[in-house]
Write a protein that holds these residues in place. Structure first.
Motif, PDB file in Angstrom:
ATOM      1  N   GLY A 145       0.735  -1.096  -0.102  1.00 14.78           N
ATOM      2  CA  GLY A 145       0.043   0.145  -0.008  1.00 14.78           C
ATOM      3  C   GLY A 145       0.857   1.358  -0.066  1.00 14.78           C
ATOM      4  O   GLY A 145       0.558   2.514  -0.777  1.00 14.78           O
ATOM      5  N   PHE A 146       1.954   1.313   1.112  1.00 16.62           N
ATOM      6  CA  PHE A 146       2.762   2.359   0.832  1.00 16.62           C
ATOM      7  C   PHE A 146       3.406   2.632  -0.538  1.00 16.62           C
ATOM      8  O   PHE A 146       3.636   3.688  -0.902  1.00 16.62           O
ATOM      9  CB  PHE A 146       3.686   2.403   2.194  1.00 16.62           C
ATOM     10  CG  PHE A 146       3.207   2.783   3.315  1.00 16.62           C
ATOM     11  CD1 PHE A 146       3.040   4.215   3.523  1.00 16.62           C
ATOM     12  CD2 PHE A 146       2.783   1.788   4.306  1.00 16.62           C
ATOM     13  CE1 PHE A 146       2.496   4.653   4.891  1.00 16.62           C
ATOM     14  CE2 PHE A 146       2.153   2.419   5.658  1.00 16.62           C
ATOM     15  CZ  PHE A 146       1.987   3.732   5.770  1.00 16.62           C
ATOM     16  N   ALA A 147       4.121   1.526  -0.825  1.00  9.41           N
ATOM     17  CA  ALA A 147       4.482   1.717  -2.059  1.00  9.41           C
ATOM     18  C   ALA A 147       3.758   2.009  -3.183  1.00  9.41           C
ATOM     19  O   ALA A 147       4.336   2.798  -4.110  1.00  9.41           O
ATOM     20  CB  ALA A 147       5.093   0.130  -2.551  1.00  9.41           C
ATOM     21  N   GLN A 148       2.517   1.852  -3.337  1.00  7.58           N
ATOM     22  CA  GLN A 148       1.852   2.114  -4.266  1.00  7.58           C
ATOM     23  C   GLN A 148       1.547   3.576  -4.195  1.00  7.58           C
ATOM     24  O   GLN A 148       1.307   4.397  -5.181  1.00  7.58           O
ATOM     25  CB  GLN A 148       0.540   1.387  -4.452  1.00  7.58           C
ATOM     26  CG  GLN A 148       0.473  -0.025  -4.911  1.00  7.58           C
ATOM     27  CD  GLN A 148      -0.820  -0.720  -4.676  1.00  7.58           C
ATOM     28  OE1 GLN A 148      -1.665  -0.465  -3.812  1.00  7.58           O
ATOM     29  NE2 GLN A 148      -1.027  -1.726  -5.577  1.00  7.58           N
ATOM     30  N   LEU A 149       1.213   4.067  -2.933  1.00  5.95           N
ATOM     31  CA  LEU A 149       1.087   5.551  -2.582  1.00  5.95           C
ATOM     32  C   LEU A 149       2.165   6.239  -3.142  1.00  5.95           C
ATOM     33  O   LEU A 149       2.233   7.583  -3.798  1.00  5.95           O
ATOM     34  CB  LEU A 149       0.861   5.849  -1.255  1.00  5.95           C
ATOM     35  CG  LEU A 149      -0.604   5.300  -0.656  1.00  5.95           C
ATOM     36  CD1 LEU A 149      -0.762   5.474   0.626  1.00  5.95           C
ATOM     37  CD2 LEU A 149      -1.799   6.185  -1.329  1.00  5.95           C
ATOM     38  N   LYS A 166      11.301  -0.789  -8.192  1.00  5.02           N
ATOM     39  CA  LYS A 166      12.031  -2.040  -8.018  1.00  5.02           C
ATOM     40  C   LYS A 166      11.450  -2.738  -6.831  1.00  5.02           C
ATOM     41  O   LYS A 166      11.290  -3.784  -6.703  1.00  5.02           O
ATOM     42  CB  LYS A 166      13.668  -1.813  -8.000  1.00  5.02           C
ATOM     43  CG  LYS A 166      14.482  -2.949  -7.618  1.00  5.02           C
ATOM     44  CD  LYS A 166      14.237  -3.917  -8.899  1.00  5.02           C
ATOM     45  CE  LYS A 166      15.299  -4.936  -8.450  1.00  5.02           C
ATOM     46  NZ  LYS A 166      15.056  -6.107  -9.672  1.00  5.02           N
ATOM     47  N   LEU A 167      11.532  -1.898  -5.575  1.00  3.44           N
ATOM     48  CA  LEU A 167      11.033  -2.316  -4.302  1.00  3.44           C
ATOM     49  C   LEU A 167       9.310  -3.104  -4.422  1.00  3.44           C
ATOM     50  O   LEU A 167       9.277  -4.122  -4.042  1.00  3.44           O
ATOM     51  CB  LEU A 167      10.875  -1.519  -3.237  1.00  3.44           C
ATOM     52  CG  LEU A 167      10.513  -1.822  -1.897  1.00  3.44           C
ATOM     53  CD1 LEU A 167      11.124  -2.838  -1.226  1.00  3.44           C
ATOM     54  CD2 LEU A 167      10.188  -0.657  -1.178  1.00  3.44           C
ATOM     55  N   TYR A 168       8.835  -2.249  -5.263  1.00  2.75           N
ATOM     56  CA  TYR A 168       7.372  -2.845  -5.715  1.00  2.75           C
ATOM     57  C   TYR A 168       7.206  -4.025  -6.244  1.00  2.75           C
ATOM     58  O   TYR A 168       6.396  -5.072  -6.229  1.00  2.75           O
ATOM     59  CB  TYR A 168       6.547  -1.766  -6.310  1.00  2.75           C
ATOM     60  CG  TYR A 168       5.065  -2.035  -6.433  1.00  2.75           C
ATOM     61  CD1 TYR A 168       4.104  -1.895  -5.339  1.00  2.75           C
ATOM     62  CD2 TYR A 168       4.643  -2.480  -7.934  1.00  2.75           C
ATOM     63  CE1 TYR A 168       2.692  -2.147  -5.622  1.00  2.75           C
ATOM     64  CE2 TYR A 168       3.329  -2.756  -8.064  1.00  2.75           C
ATOM     65  CZ  TYR A 168       2.487  -2.511  -6.897  1.00  2.75           C
ATOM     66  OH  TYR A 168       0.918  -2.837  -7.231  1.00  2.75           O
ATOM     67  N   SER A 169       8.111  -4.225  -7.229  1.00  2.00           N
ATOM     68  CA  SER A 169       8.218  -5.419  -8.100  1.00  2.00           C
ATOM     69  C   SER A 169       8.738  -6.503  -6.988  1.00  2.00           C
ATOM     70  O   SER A 169       8.224  -7.579  -7.410  1.00  2.00           O
ATOM     71  CB  SER A 169       9.111  -5.064  -9.308  1.00  2.00           C
ATOM     72  OG  SER A 169       9.511  -6.394 -10.069  1.00  2.00           O
ATOM     73  N   GLU A 170       9.498  -6.368  -6.308  1.00  2.00           N
ATOM     74  CA  GLU A 170      10.210  -7.429  -5.439  1.00  2.00           C
ATOM     75  C   GLU A 170       8.929  -7.858  -4.286  1.00  2.00           C
ATOM     76  O   GLU A 170       8.878  -9.083  -3.968  1.00  2.00           O
ATOM     77  CB  GLU A 170      11.365  -7.102  -4.877  1.00  2.00           C
ATOM     78  CG  GLU A 170      12.513  -6.699  -5.801  1.00  2.00           C
ATOM     79  CD  GLU A 170      12.906  -8.140  -6.664  1.00  2.00           C
ATOM     80  OE1 GLU A 170      12.969  -9.160  -6.031  1.00  2.00           O
ATOM     81  OE2 GLU A 170      13.154  -8.063  -7.632  1.00  2.00           O
ATOM     82  N   LEU A 171       8.289  -7.033  -4.094  1.00  2.00           N
ATOM     83  CA  LEU A 171       7.076  -7.023  -2.969  1.00  2.00           C
ATOM     84  C   LEU A 171       6.083  -8.142  -3.608  1.00  2.00           C
ATOM     85  O   LEU A 171       5.573  -9.105  -3.166  1.00  2.00           O
ATOM     86  CB  LEU A 171       6.533  -5.829  -2.348  1.00  2.00           C
ATOM     87  CG  LEU A 171       7.282  -4.969  -1.330  1.00  2.00           C
ATOM     88  CD1 LEU A 171       6.594  -3.863  -1.031  1.00  2.00           C
ATOM     89  CD2 LEU A 171       7.109  -6.020  -0.205  1.00  2.00           C
TER      90      LEU A 171
END
Length: 201
Positions: A145-149, A166-171
């Motif tokens: 949620g935080f990464a999307q925001l 990149k963090l979002y992709s790994e999550l």
């Protein structure tokens, strides 16, 4: 013939939602050394050895999430003797689908965990894997949620944006692994049921 209700090899107890004993089987005194009158109104930890007493919170959480918990229990008698047993904790339903507390059942007749039938062992492992995947899902959902925001924030640009993407992709990859873990746990539940059906068919 000895009455089954007075068999000292097993014990049943009902607990309130805060793990206080509300009733006990008649054989409790032979099992624990305490009379039912002494134990009603006392926490269930009164008759658990320390290793099990420290796990009560986790046992109840599992019962709340999945409807039951099953595993090894170590009882402590009034004389200070430890008794190894196989136990279950089941969630009891009250009116309006609200929890009415718990049912605890312990049996000294059941073989220890190392000698359990394969189906029982698989069910226990599956339950732990489901709990593990559930515990991971909550923090993962928050991080996603935080990464999307941050990605949607127009002020997030350049190197910082690339790092967050990149963090979002790994999550997303981690979430896929957790989903696979949960699916595997569910398949472990289904396998014994299919084996039972095949045996009965």
């Amino acid at each position: 013939m000895q009455s089954f209700a007075y068999n000292s090899r097993w014990l049943a107890a009902t607990l309130s939602t805060d793990a206080v004993i509300t009733s006990l089987s008649y054989g409790a005194e032979q099992f624990t050394g305490y009379s039912p009158q002494e134990l009603v109104g006392r926490p269930i930890t009164q008759i658990f050895s320390d290793p099990t007493a420290f796990e009560v919170g986790r046992m109840l959480d599992s019962a709340n999430q999945w409807g039951h918990w099953e595993g090894d229990i170590i009882h402590r008698t009034r004389a200070g003797k430890d008794l190894e047993a196989r136990g279950t904790v089941s969630l009891l339903a009250g009116s309006g689908n609200h929890s009415a507390g718990y049912l605890v059942f312990s049996s000294l007749n059941t073989k220890s965990a190392g000698n359990k039938p394969p189906n029982a062992l698989s069910t226990e492992i599956a339950g732990k894997l489901r709990t593990f995947s559930h515990d991971l899902n909550n923090p993962l959902a928050v991080m996603m949620g935080f990464a999307q925001l941050l990605i949607l924030n127009p002020n997030c640009q350049g190197t910082v944006r690339k790092d967050i993407e990149k963090l979002y992709s790994e999550l997303k990859r981690v979430i896929l692994v957790v989903d696979n873990l949960h699916s595997y746990a569910m398949s472990m539940y289904e396998k014994p049921e299919k084996e039972k059906e095949a045996a009965s068919g």
